[in-house]
Each structure stands twice: as structure tokens, then as C-alpha cells.
Design a protein around this motif. Structure first.
Motif, PDB file in Angstrom:
ATOM      1  N   PRO A  30       0.823  -1.204   0.000  1.00 29.52           N
ATOM      2  CA  PRO A  30       0.000   0.000   0.000  1.00 29.52           C
ATOM      3  C   PRO A  30       0.856   1.252   0.000  1.00 29.52           C
ATOM      4  O   PRO A  30       2.008   1.219   0.416  1.00 29.52           O
ATOM      5  CB  PRO A  30      -0.762  -0.119   1.321  1.00 29.52           C
ATOM      6  CG  PRO A  30       0.150  -0.884   2.204  1.00 29.52           C
ATOM      7  CD  PRO A  30       0.846  -1.864   1.290  1.00 29.52           C
ATOM      8  N   THR A  36      -7.730   7.141   3.464  1.00 25.60           N
ATOM      9  CA  THR A  36      -8.265   5.779   3.473  1.00 25.60           C
ATOM     10  C   THR A  36      -9.486   5.719   2.572  1.00 25.60           C
ATOM     11  O   THR A  36      -9.971   6.749   2.080  1.00 25.60           O
ATOM     12  CB  THR A  36      -8.667   5.359   4.897  1.00 25.60           C
ATOM     13  OG1 THR A  36      -9.754   6.186   5.321  1.00 25.60           O
ATOM     14  CG2 THR A  36      -7.501   5.447   5.857  1.00 25.60           C
ATOM     15  N   ASP A  64     -11.583   1.579   7.324  1.00 24.61           N
ATOM     16  CA  ASP A  64     -10.705   2.685   7.650  1.00 24.61           C
ATOM     17  C   ASP A  64      -9.365   2.214   8.192  1.00 24.61           C
ATOM     18  O   ASP A  64      -8.521   3.006   8.539  1.00 24.61           O
ATOM     19  CB  ASP A  64     -11.393   3.580   8.699  1.00 24.61           C
ATOM     20  CG  ASP A  64     -10.948   5.023   8.599  1.00 24.61           C
ATOM     21  OD1 ASP A  64     -10.495   5.430   7.517  1.00 24.61           O
ATOM     22  OD2 ASP A  64     -11.054   5.736   9.608  1.00 24.61           O
ATOM     23  N   ASN A  66      -5.919  -0.710   8.099  1.00 28.22           N
ATOM     24  CA  ASN A  66      -4.794  -0.998   7.215  1.00 28.22           C
ATOM     25  C   ASN A  66      -5.058  -2.136   6.244  1.00 28.22           C
ATOM     26  O   ASN A  66      -4.300  -2.322   5.310  1.00 28.22           O
ATOM     27  CB  ASN A  66      -3.547  -1.337   8.042  1.00 28.22           C
ATOM     28  CG  ASN A  66      -3.024  -0.135   8.767  1.00 28.22           C
ATOM     29  OD1 ASN A  66      -3.118   0.983   8.271  1.00 28.22           O
ATOM     30  ND2 ASN A  66      -2.481  -0.353   9.946  1.00 28.22           N
ATOM     31  N   ARG A  67      -6.112  -2.925   6.463  1.00 31.32           N
ATOM     32  CA  ARG A  67      -6.398  -4.043   5.578  1.00 31.32           C
ATOM     33  C   ARG A  67      -6.638  -3.539   4.162  1.00 31.32           C
ATOM     34  O   ARG A  67      -7.374  -2.574   3.950  1.00 31.32           O
ATOM     35  CB  ARG A  67      -7.633  -4.797   6.076  1.00 31.32           C
ATOM     36  CG  ARG A  67      -7.930  -6.018   5.242  1.00 31.32           C
ATOM     37  CD  ARG A  67      -9.034  -6.842   5.821  1.00 31.32           C
ATOM     38  NE  ARG A  67      -9.239  -8.015   4.998  1.00 31.32           N
ATOM     39  CZ  ARG A  67     -10.248  -8.846   5.133  1.00 31.32           C
ATOM     40  NH1 ARG A  67     -11.123  -8.662   6.097  1.00 31.32           N
ATOM     41  NH2 ARG A  67     -10.371  -9.883   4.336  1.00 31.32           N
ATOM     42  N   GLN A  68      -6.022  -4.182   3.196  1.00 32.60           N
ATOM     43  CA  GLN A  68      -6.130  -3.769   1.800  1.00 32.60           C
ATOM     44  C   GLN A  68      -7.426  -4.306   1.197  1.00 32.60           C
ATOM     45  O   GLN A  68      -7.661  -5.519   1.199  1.00 32.60           O
ATOM     46  CB  GLN A  68      -4.913  -4.250   1.011  1.00 32.60           C
ATOM     47  CG  GLN A  68      -3.612  -3.663   1.533  1.00 32.60           C
ATOM     48  CD  GLN A  68      -3.600  -2.154   1.430  1.00 32.60           C
ATOM     49  OE1 GLN A  68      -3.696  -1.596   0.337  1.00 32.60           O
ATOM     50  NE2 GLN A  68      -3.473  -1.474   2.561  1.00 32.60           N
ATOM     51  N   ARG A 111      -6.147  -5.152  -3.044  1.00 32.90           N
ATOM     52  CA  ARG A 111      -6.102  -3.930  -3.862  1.00 32.90           C
ATOM     53  C   ARG A 111      -6.307  -4.342  -5.318  1.00 32.90           C
ATOM     54  O   ARG A 111      -5.456  -5.020  -5.876  1.00 32.90           O
ATOM     55  CB  ARG A 111      -4.744  -3.253  -3.735  1.00 32.90           C
ATOM     56  CG  ARG A 111      -4.389  -2.803  -2.347  1.00 32.90           C
ATOM     57  CD  ARG A 111      -2.973  -2.246  -2.293  1.00 32.90           C
ATOM     58  NE  ARG A 111      -2.803  -1.058  -3.098  1.00 32.90           N
ATOM     59  CZ  ARG A 111      -3.145   0.159  -2.709  1.00 32.90           C
ATOM     60  NH1 ARG A 111      -3.679   0.343  -1.531  1.00 32.90           N
ATOM     61  NH2 ARG A 111      -2.951   1.190  -3.487  1.00 32.90           N
ATOM     62  N   SER A 156      -4.998   4.784   0.725  1.00 31.36           N
ATOM     63  CA  SER A 156      -3.845   4.169   1.373  1.00 31.36           C
ATOM     64  C   SER A 156      -4.100   2.702   1.671  1.00 31.36           C
ATOM     65  O   SER A 156      -3.167   1.921   1.790  1.00 31.36           O
ATOM     66  CB  SER A 156      -3.505   4.912   2.662  1.00 31.36           C
ATOM     67  OG  SER A 156      -4.583   4.835   3.574  1.00 31.36           O
ATOM     68  N   ASN A 157      -5.382   2.324   1.755  1.00 26.59           N
ATOM     69  CA  ASN A 157      -5.725   0.934   2.071  1.00 26.59           C
ATOM     70  C   ASN A 157      -6.536   0.256   0.973  1.00 26.59           C
ATOM     71  O   ASN A 157      -7.267  -0.680   1.228  1.00 26.59           O
ATOM     72  CB  ASN A 157      -6.463   0.843   3.410  1.00 26.59           C
ATOM     73  CG  ASN A 157      -7.785   1.582   3.403  1.00 26.59           C
ATOM     74  OD1 ASN A 157      -7.985   2.538   2.660  1.00 26.59           O
ATOM     75  ND2 ASN A 157      -8.700   1.144   4.249  1.00 26.59           N
ATOM     76  N   GLY A 158      -6.390   0.710  -0.272  1.00 27.06           N
ATOM     77  CA  GLY A 158      -7.067   0.027  -1.364  1.00 27.06           C
ATOM     78  C   GLY A 158      -7.515   0.948  -2.475  1.00 27.06           C
ATOM     79  O   GLY A 158      -6.908   1.985  -2.734  1.00 27.06           O
TER      80      GLY A 158
END
Length: 169
Positions: A30, A36, A64, A66-68, A111, A156-158
Motif C-alpha cells: 500500500p 483511506t 478505515d 490498514n487491511r487492503q 487492492r 492508502s488501504n485500497g
């Protein structure tokens, strides 16, 4: 300098990913900072109903972190068309027992840029079901209900891709 256990494990993990053909765009690293998925949706007036629904369903935190993830995000117009189709008010829709399932049906693990979506026949979703994907006259159509109308809004996360219909599991 003596390698640490952590650095050895990292190199093994990276080597394993390369050995099995990599993991492609679905789990690419990422961006280190930025908005987000929730930030993007919240700042775009096309998604006010979606953002309200995410809040009602308690899913803001899930999108919201960190998981993509990749979200195929129905626009306000898409939600209004669904309200008309179902003959319900927005309030009634936002209080449906299956609202979280409907919303999670729009969330794809990993992503995925638009070309990654266009090149598959089916996409897994966070609610456990699959979205059917078709290419119709150059448009990417999902479940024969919605077209992707705006692509590759990177978070940032997808990614967020706007769609013109609401998908129903």
C-alpha cells in the motif's frame, strides 16, 4: 552485521511469494500514507448515502484500517434507484437487518485496479459471496446490475471504484 530472525523470515516470505508467481496487484504494497477508503468516500458528495449506510451498519472501522480492500461504491443515484425499485425510504433501507451483508457484498479483499476486475469472471466479497463480472461493450458490468463508472480512486488501504447500481447478494 548478523541477520536477525525477523529479517530472515521477511526474506523467506518475499522469496516464497516470488516462487509461487507473486501475488500481483491484489496484495501489492500500500501507499505509506494518504486518505483511506472512508476518507475518499466521505469527501466525495456522490457517496453520502453510502457513508451514512456504513455508519448505520457499523462498518466504518472495517474500511478505515490498514487491511487492503477494494470497494465498488454505489453512488447516491444508485441508492435512489434501489429505493424506488424496492419501494422503501432511505430510513427503511438503513434499518434493514441485512444492511451489513449488502454493504460487505461491495467490498473485495485486496487492492484491485479496474483492469484487474475487468479480467476476471467472478470476484470474492467480504460477505462470502461472489460478484459476477462481465464485459459488455467495453463496460465492466457487475451482477448484471451495475456498471463501473469511475475507476482507480486510490486510497492508502485500497481502491474505490464508483458504480451506478447497488448490488444485492
Amino acid at each position: 552485521m548478523k541477520p536477525t530472525r525477523r529479517s530472515i523470515l521477511r526474506s523467506i516470505g518475499a522469496g516464497t511469494a516470488v516462487a509461487v508467481g507473486g501475488v500481483g496487484a491484489v496484495s501489492a504494497a500500500p501507499p505509506s500514507e494518504g486518505e483511506t477508503i472512508v476518507d475518499i468516500a466521505s469527501s466525495d458528495r456522490r457517496f453520502t448515502i453510502l457513508v451514512e449506510a456504513l455508519g448505520e451498519a457499523g462498518l466504518v472501522g472495517a474500511l478505515d484500517g490498514n487491511r487492503q480492500l477494494t470497494v465498488v461504491a454505489p453512488t447516491n443515484e444508485a441508492f435512489r434507484a434501489l429505493l424506488h425499485e424496492l419501494g422503501v425510504s432511505k430510513t427503511e433501507l438503513l434499518h434493514k437487518d441485512n444492511l451489513a451483508d449488502i454493504l460487505l457484498y461491495h467490498v473485495i479483499p485486496g487492492r484491485r485496479k479496474a483492469n484487474s476486475i475487468a479480467n476476471v469472471s467472478r470476484l470474492p466479497t467480504l460477505n462470502g459471496e461472489n460478484i459476477e463480472v462481465d464485459n459488455v461493450d467495453g463496460a465492466v458490468r457487475l451482477d448484471d446490475r451495475a456498471d463501473i463508472v469511475d475507476t482507480n480512486n486510490e486510497a492508502s488501504n485500497g481502491f474505490v471504484h464508483a458504480i451506478d447500481g447497488v448490488l444485492l447478494p
